[in-house]
Design a protein around this motif. Structure first.
Motif, short mmCIF file in Angstrom:
data_model
loop_
_atom_site.label_atom_id
_atom_site.label_comp_id
_atom_site.label_asym_id
_atom_site.label_seq_id
_atom_site.Cartn_x
_atom_site.Cartn_y
_atom_site.Cartn_z
N GLN A 101 -2.72 1.72 1.97
CA GLN A 101 -3.13 2.81 2.39
C GLN A 101 -1.94 3.14 3.55
OE1 GLN A 101 -6.81 3.89 3.99
NE2 GLN A 101 -6.24 5.72 5.34
N VAL A 102 -1.19 4.22 3.19
CA VAL A 102 -0.31 4.77 4.42
C VAL A 102 -0.95 5.57 5.37
CG1 VAL A 102 1.89 5.85 4.72
CG2 VAL A 102 1.57 4.41 2.78
N LEU A 202 -4.41 -3.14 2.07
CA LEU A 202 -3.40 -3.15 3.16
C LEU A 202 -2.90 -1.91 3.50
CD1 LEU A 202 -0.67 -4.92 4.12
CD2 LEU A 202 0.45 -4.24 2.25
N TYR A 203 -2.92 -1.98 5.22
CA TYR A 203 -2.59 -0.39 5.74
C TYR A 203 -1.11 -0.45 6.05
CZ TYR A 203 -7.58 -0.23 6.60
OH TYR A 203 -8.96 -0.08 6.30
N VAL A 204 -0.45 0.39 5.85
CA VAL A 204 0.99 0.51 6.00
C VAL A 204 1.15 1.51 7.02
CG1 VAL A 204 3.09 1.17 5.32
CG2 VAL A 204 1.95 -0.18 3.99
N GLY A 230 -10.74 -7.60 8.18
CA GLY A 230 -9.99 -8.63 7.36
C GLY A 230 -8.76 -8.29 6.68
N ALA A 231 -8.06 -7.00 6.98
CA ALA A 231 -7.06 -6.60 6.37
C ALA A 231 -5.81 -6.82 7.11
CB ALA A 231 -7.24 -5.08 6.19
N ASN A 232 -4.65 -6.74 6.30
CA ASN A 232 -3.35 -6.64 7.24
C ASN A 232 -2.66 -5.47 7.53
OD1 ASN A 232 -3.42 -9.62 7.22
ND2 ASN A 232 -2.61 -9.75 4.85
N VAL A 233 -1.89 -5.44 8.54
CA VAL A 233 -0.97 -4.06 8.70
C VAL A 233 0.53 -4.26 8.43
CG1 VAL A 233 -0.72 -2.42 10.60
CG2 VAL A 233 -2.70 -3.43 10.30
N VAL A 234 1.39 -3.62 7.87
CA VAL A 234 2.89 -3.58 8.11
C VAL A 234 3.23 -2.24 8.76
CG1 VAL A 234 4.86 -3.69 6.58
CG2 VAL A 234 2.65 -4.95 5.85
#
Length: 363
Positions: A101-102, A202-204, A230-234
């Motif tokens: 998800q952006v 995954l969050y962008v 429990g998600a990651n962020v970029v």
């Protein structure tokens, strides 16, 4: 394995997809539904270990792992009820293995935000709510049939009813299914439903090109939300990535140096998406090719062999394994073997990320 890129209209989703895949997916700054059919692209997953292997085993070609990205049209509030062709777009999400998800984390008066103001948590909540509502509809439509079958004494149907009821209760508490623990039989019984909130995410954070480290308070909000789920962020600047994608290699390297980056965001996003999907790589190495193969974390040696060819899994005998560290220490596979570092593993061996393998199998 596929990752679907989602987001509200005008958050930079298609701009980012185009940059990552060097494609020309339809895009426009202020027209929310410019992407009607999902655009697809295959991206390589950068892995510095391939370069380290080829220092010692020089192949005719090097093949990295690959990831399929699907650019799904912008979702709006009411999508689960058909707003903005929502049902069609949501069906595309059902088909992917993970969601990227952006979310927009910068102000720009020239690019209209669909809700009128920039609030990444509100964006996340809007899409999560629509996916929750869509999943509730799917479960509701499936429950009556499962209950009728269960009353006939069907054991699998009874498990399915229990799973559906657990999922309904979890969704009604406004929690995505990715945070619900089901037993293996329960999860298997509803796998075909394609429940969207059960997919890893995954969050962008799409940041301003002057904030590549994501120091804006808006990004901190996304990080805090991701940590609780429990998600990651970029962090990435879609605008900058689009500019980089148009340059030749020399100019790209110069621009990266100017902005203080070692590589385009493709590296970070592809690796993070790979991890989000629960994937890892093992390698085969020889004179013809050095190649990274994609397997799920926890795959056994026969399952890994089956990625190369299904006959390799069926006729699996054993696997010869060594590590990149072994190769760098001893300099060649022959020396590794002579040093007694070449391991022989059987059918129960669980693969490790970065294993370098030879598979022996019956023809």
């Amino acid at each position: 394995m596929e990752a679907g890129i989602v987001g509200l209209p005008n958050v930079g989703k298609s701009t980012l997809f185009n940059a990552l895949t060097s494609s020309q997916a339809a895009q426009s700054e202020n027209y929310p539904f410019c992407t009607i059919e999902p655009n697809e692209g295959i991206v390589n997953v950068p892995d510095e270990r391939l370069g380290r292997i080829t220092k010692y085993i020089v192949p005719q070609k090097t093949i990295p792992a690959a990831l399929k990205l699907v650019d799904i049209a912008g979702i709006v509030k009411g999508a689960s009820d058909g707003e903005g062709l929502g049902n069609k777009f949501l069906s595309h999400i059902r088909q992917v293995d993970a969601i990227v998800q952006v979310v927009r984390c910068f102000e720009d008066a020239d690019v209209i935000h669909v809700s009128g103001n920039v609030d990444p948590l509100a964006d996340i909540d809007t899409i999560e709510t629509e996916l929750v509502l869509a999943d509730l509809q799917t479960l509701e439509n499936s429950l009556a049939k499962a209950q009728r079958t269960a009353r006939s004494g069907d054991k699998e149907a009874k498990i399915r009813v229990t799973a559906i009821e657990k999922c309904n209760a979890h969704l009604e508490s406004e929690q995505p299914l990715r945070t619900l623990n089901l037993t293996e039989p329960e999860a298997k019984s509803i796998h075909s439903f394609g429940l969207m909130t059960a997919k890893p995410i995954l969050y962008v954070a799409n940041v301003d090109e002057n904030d590549l480290e994501g120091k804006d308070p808006l990004v901190d909000k996304v990080r805090q939300h991701a940590e609780t789920s429990g998600a990651n962020v970029v962090c990435v600047s879609a605008k900058l990535e689009a500019e980089l994608a148009e340059l030749d290699e020399a100019d790209r390297e110069e621009m990266l140096a100017d902005v203080g980056l070692e590589a385009p965001a493709l590296s970070t996003i592809a690796q993070a998406a790979y991890k989000t999907l629960g994937l890892q790589s093992y390698f085969t190495a020889g004179e013809k090719e050095v190649r990274a193969w994609t397997i799920p974390v926890g795959a056994t040696a026969p399952q890994a062999a089956g990625v190369i060819h299904s006959d390799f899994e069926k006729g699996f005998i054993r696997c010869e394994v060594y590590t990149l560290e072994d190769l760098e220490t001893h300099g060649s596979e022959k020396e590794i073997r002579q040093a007694g570092k070449l391991r022989v593993e059987g059918k129960d061996y669980v693969m490790h990320d970065g294993d370098i393998c030879h598979f022996l199998h019956k023809i």
